[in-house]
Design a protein around this motif. Structure first.
Motif: not given
Length: 393
Positions: A89-105
């Motif tokens: 939302m603030h226009g920043k690129h993202v490198l996110v750790e695994k796991p990406m999330a906890l749910a597919l949605h």
């Protein structure tokens, strides 16, 4: 030729994931740490001292910082979706750790937020970034060994007995070995098979009532191209499969086999969950027992346990030094040059995506598919049956 302009990186979460990536950030000139956020004041103070950089108690402050170009989301699993959405939302690129999330949605929300903001999303570090697996993939792609038919991957560690916060021992909150460890193995076998997973059959073990989450699993994965893979993991701290990797540890450093049982011994005197959480915090960045990783690069590449890829005309075995190729009539070792910067492969992909706009391999849809297999593994173990993976839309 001038050095490339570094990506100005902010860090959301100064916990264990950050400490494992810190040697990379310190040694790779393509990134510059300019800010961080963490709810722990001690961690913020140490970051400010170490880097002379701005620190914030929450993601909103970090994402609002105009000096930040990209954010490394290294917060606990349950915060990945929120922190990624705020960064985008603030226009920043993202490198996110695994796991990406906890749910597919949640993955879908992260992908859409980055797409709408026109920022890049890279998910890692997963061990499928590691050079030996990438070189194995290149050998397969060259075609001389024929198509992949079967993959065996296993890893035995003391994961479950490292100090944990309470939610790390609760499956519904993202705890246990499936979310944190199967994400590595599944990423690796997906990379090597070169085909989507179409079916999963799994069994999982939760054998310690004091740590009531999955500590082990075995899963059979079927791929669309006809290949199949068996992945096995145990985090119960007995056998250590690094013995089968020449006592090179996961992070590429030499391991001392005489330190057997150190994780369980460390927990032996812990009386309750709060004390265990304090023990973990004490050894994390900013804590009184924190010790930085060695400044020198590890002697070998990082890895995630023994892997054997059976192709039609050869078997391939990636190792921390290179790849063994067992062909019809001879074997050879494809040695890789020693690593100079640990996990530089992550920065390769991030830098190409942010600076040149290149498509990332480990992007949102890739990591979503890995999570989908992890969730199918849990479902199969729970229901004692096959779980089909639908084709992507």
């Amino acid at each position: 030729m001038s050095a490339p302009r570094p990506i100005r990186l902010g860090v959301a979460g100064l916990g264990r994931a950050f400490t494992l990536m810190l040697p990379t950030f310190l040694q790779d000139r393509r990134v510059q740490l300019v800010a961080a956020c963490d709810p722990r004041e001690a961690a913020r103070q140490q970051f400010a001292r170490d880097f002379g950089a701005a620190v914030y108690p929450d993601i909103e402050g970090l994402a609002s910082d105009p000096s930040v170009e990209a954010i490394y989301v290294a917060s606990p699993h349950q915060f990945h979706v929120l922190h990624t959405r705020i960064a985008a939302m603030h226009g920043k690129h993202v490198l996110v750790e695994k796991p990406m999330a906890l749910a597919l949605h949640e993955c879908d929300q992260m992908i859409e937020a980055c797409r709408a903001a026109d920022v890049r999303l890279v998910v890692g570090h997963c061990h499928s970034f590691d050079a030996p697996y990438a070189r194995t993939r290149d050998i397969i792609a060259a075609g001389d060994v024929g198509p992949v038919r079967m993959i065996q991957a296993l890893n035995y560690t003391d994961f479950l007995y490292r100090p944990r916060r309470p939610e790390e021992l609760q499956t519904d909150a993202g705890g246990g070995v499936v979310f944190s460890q199967a994400a590595h193995q599944i990423d690796i076998v997906r990379l090597l098979a070169g085909s989507p997973v179409v079916k999963v059959r799994a069994i999982a073990g939760a054998w310690d009532p004091q740590r009531p989450t999955e500590g082990a699993y075995t899963a059979l994965l079927w791929f669309e191209n006809g290949a199949f893979a068996n992945v096995t993991y145990s985090g119960y701290g007995h056998f250590d499969s690094d013995e089968w990797c020449g006592w090179t540890g996961e992070m590429g450093n030499r391991k001392n086999p005489e330190e057997y049982g150190v994780a369980r011994k460390r927990l032996a005197g812990i009386s309750d969950a709060k004390e265990e959480a304090r023990l973990k915090a004490a050894s994390t960045y900013g804590g009184p027992d924190y010790r930085p990783a060695p400044a020198a690069a590890a002697a070998h590449y990082q890895h995630f346990g023994p892997v054997v890829v059976s192709c039609e005309r050869a078997a391939l075995r990636p190792t921390p030094e290179g790849v063994w190729v067992y062909a019809d009539e001879q074997r050879e070792f494809v040695r890789l040059p020693a690593p100079t910067v640990p996990r530089h492969e992550v920065i390769d992909e991030l830098y190409a995506a942010v600076s040149r706009g290149d498509a990332a391999l480990h992007d949102g849809p890739w990591a979503r598919s890995t999570l989908e297999v992890c969730l199918a593994l849990l479902q199969s173990a729970r229901e004692d049956g096959d779980v089909a993976i639908p084709a992507p839309p």
